[in-house]
Design a protein around this motif. Sequence first.
Motif, PDB file in Angstrom:
ATOM      1  N   ARG A 530      -8.756  12.729  42.213  1.00  0.00           N
ATOM      2  CA  ARG A 530      -7.503  11.980  42.113  1.00  0.00           C
ATOM      3  C   ARG A 530      -7.823  10.483  42.227  1.00  0.00           C
ATOM      4  O   ARG A 530      -8.405  10.032  43.214  1.00  0.00           O
ATOM      5  CB  ARG A 530      -6.539  12.408  43.205  1.00  0.00           C
ATOM      6  N   LEU A 532      -6.276   6.709  42.395  1.00  0.00           N
ATOM      7  CA  LEU A 532      -5.015   6.098  42.803  1.00  0.00           C
ATOM      8  C   LEU A 532      -5.085   4.580  42.665  1.00  0.00           C
ATOM      9  O   LEU A 532      -6.094   3.964  43.034  1.00  0.00           O
ATOM     10  CB  LEU A 532      -4.677   6.445  44.250  1.00  0.00           C
ATOM     11  N   GLU A 534      -2.591   1.560  43.940  1.00  0.00           N
ATOM     12  CA  GLU A 534      -1.408   1.310  44.758  1.00  0.00           C
ATOM     13  C   GLU A 534      -1.226  -0.195  44.924  1.00  0.00           C
ATOM     14  O   GLU A 534      -2.208  -0.936  45.074  1.00  0.00           O
ATOM     15  CB  GLU A 534      -1.556   1.967  46.128  1.00  0.00           C
ATOM     16  N   ARG A 593       2.801   3.444  43.283  1.00  0.00           N
ATOM     17  CA  ARG A 593       1.539   4.171  43.286  1.00  0.00           C
ATOM     18  C   ARG A 593       1.395   4.916  41.963  1.00  0.00           C
ATOM     19  O   ARG A 593       2.289   5.664  41.561  1.00  0.00           O
ATOM     20  CB  ARG A 593       1.484   5.167  44.425  1.00  0.00           C
ATOM     21  N   SER A 594       0.254   4.690  41.287  1.00  0.00           N
ATOM     22  CA  SER A 594      -0.088   5.420  40.063  1.00  0.00           C
ATOM     23  C   SER A 594      -1.192   6.419  40.405  1.00  0.00           C
ATOM     24  O   SER A 594      -2.204   6.043  41.001  1.00  0.00           O
ATOM     25  CB  SER A 594      -0.564   4.465  38.970  1.00  0.00           C
ATOM     26  N   VAL A 595      -0.977   7.691  40.031  1.00  0.00           N
ATOM     27  CA  VAL A 595      -1.916   8.755  40.401  1.00  0.00           C
ATOM     28  C   VAL A 595      -2.435   9.432  39.137  1.00  0.00           C
ATOM     29  O   VAL A 595      -1.656   9.915  38.319  1.00  0.00           O
ATOM     30  CB  VAL A 595      -1.234   9.806  41.310  1.00  0.00           C
ATOM     31  N   THR A 597      -4.944  12.544  37.904  1.00  0.00           N
ATOM     32  CA  THR A 597      -5.664  13.744  38.330  1.00  0.00           C
ATOM     33  C   THR A 597      -6.503  14.252  37.167  1.00  0.00           C
ATOM     34  O   THR A 597      -5.975  14.465  36.070  1.00  0.00           O
ATOM     35  CB  THR A 597      -4.697  14.841  38.787  1.00  0.00           C
TER      36      THR A 597
END
Length: 606
Positions: A530, A532, A534, A593-595, A597
């Motif tokens: 993951r 991230l 932020e 927040r950009s996540v 995966t």
Amino acid sequence: MNAFIHLRLRSRIILICTMVLLLNSGISGGIYYNYAFKDTLKNYYSSSEDMVSQMRMYLTNETQAVTKRVHAMYGNMNFYNQMSQYFQDQDPLLYPRLLGNVADMITEMGQGDRYIHSISIESEYGSFGNFARIRNHDFKFMESEMKAYFDENPNETICWYPAMVSPLFRGNDMVIPVVYKFRIVRKDVFVVVCLQQSEINSYLKEVYNSYDKIFIADRDGNSIINCTEREQKILNEFSEEDLRGKNAVCKEINLDGEAYLATYTQMNGTGWKICAVRSASSLVENLDRLRLFVIGIICLCAAVSIMIIVVFAHTMTKPLSQLAAIMNEVTKKENFHSTFQYSNKDEIGTLGTSFNYMVAKINRLIEELNGKIEELKKEKETVKMVQNQKRKAELKALQAQINPHFLYNTLNAITWQASEMGAPEVSVLSNSLGKFFRISLSRGKEVIAIQKELEHVDNYLRIQGIRYKDKIRYEIQASEDIREMYVIKLVLQPLVENAIYHGIKLKEGTGVIRISAIRCRDQNGGQAVRLLVEDDGEGVREERLKVIRDNLKKGHVHYEDGYGIYNVNERLKLYYGDPYGLELESVYKKGTRSVITIPVRTTDGE
């Protein structure tokens, strides 16, 4: 055997069919009696279990209907208020009026139910009935065993009793009592409902008349309907384990040297044990009569079938002979214009149609083959042309790679020159920009190490840091094992750019951007990474965030939201599949927040 082979097809069909028919009839007659009883018994078991289950369901519904009527009367505010007033005052003048009103309610409750014999309400302040039957004044409910049961079991509110002569009313009617206990102004009130045994027994005999006997006992083995000592022995053959996972169970029981087929079930609530019994010999008698009838039918059908076989063989072989002659003409003379004419739509007609189709198909294939030869010649020329174009494209790609190298060399020269001239910011800018372009191109590779992707973002943020001075601070965190994994390139920089222009830039004071990479599990439980990004910038309003999420899910592009995030999302889904991609979380005025995966990849896959 040789004689059989040399027989005509028609004769062979007649002989084979006759032999098969006689053999089948003989075998069927021989094994029928051995297996018919088992099949009949199996079918009886299944149907009997269904019937007894229906019987249980019917009696359950009827007993529950009685319970609902009693609770409805208790829930009647008119009844409850009158009883409450009488229990509190014990005014003798209220008793006659209450007696009449309760009698009307009892009469109304018993109407339309043929199984209710009588209803009585008992309390320490008197008894109430509907005067339809003559009360047995020698029976005192409050001093009876019925009342004693509730004294011994204060938490019980309902109790079913075995069949008995009605204790509350005069006469010899056999009834099945059930007593309900209620509380009115802290006083116990008992509603005694007696079900008429004869009505229940008449219904069971009328509807389920295929059984020799139906009997019911309560959970202690006391008789409810027709249960004597002999029937108790049958009930003792069943246990709770027999009913596990079933509504009813049927099995053979030997009693006093005679075989019976007993079907057993148990009612919830009342705890009644229901059993329906039929003698096994009655099934065997029916089976013997059926066996004689079937043997006669087999013999008659065999005689008729032999005659039909002769006619059928003649009818079937005639068009086959015609078809064989036409096939010989096609195969030997190669006459592909011959066709088989047959009007019927049976198997021979299907065979003839297939033959005609095959001949026509061969003609078309010959024509198409000639056409394909011409097409292949043209295709060969086309392939040569495509290969030439491909070579030209490869040359252009090689030429395009010269420009990035020239750019790297130029930026390096600027870096050294700026450093010598004492312009550190220009040196940092040119150095970072050179690394930025080098990682962006990555020698044409689509997949790069996460370490390289983080370096690419670091170079971008250095450039932006010089532009915005103290407006931006950033942190990059990732363990060494994660940095060695691989990801498609240029997925973090658009998210960082989006964080700057739509978050930090709109905020007063210094903003912080945090970039991190952690291990996790994907939707299928597999290992994943993951990524991230932020920020503590302006954030996104809730309604706008919902629109952006919907667009990401549907793959729509909206340029006012930043083309980069949609581009990243689509590239992730195209490369890794739909379960992976970009998710956006935001709180207005607090940050975003950009996540990302992605599955774990330890090689570039190229």
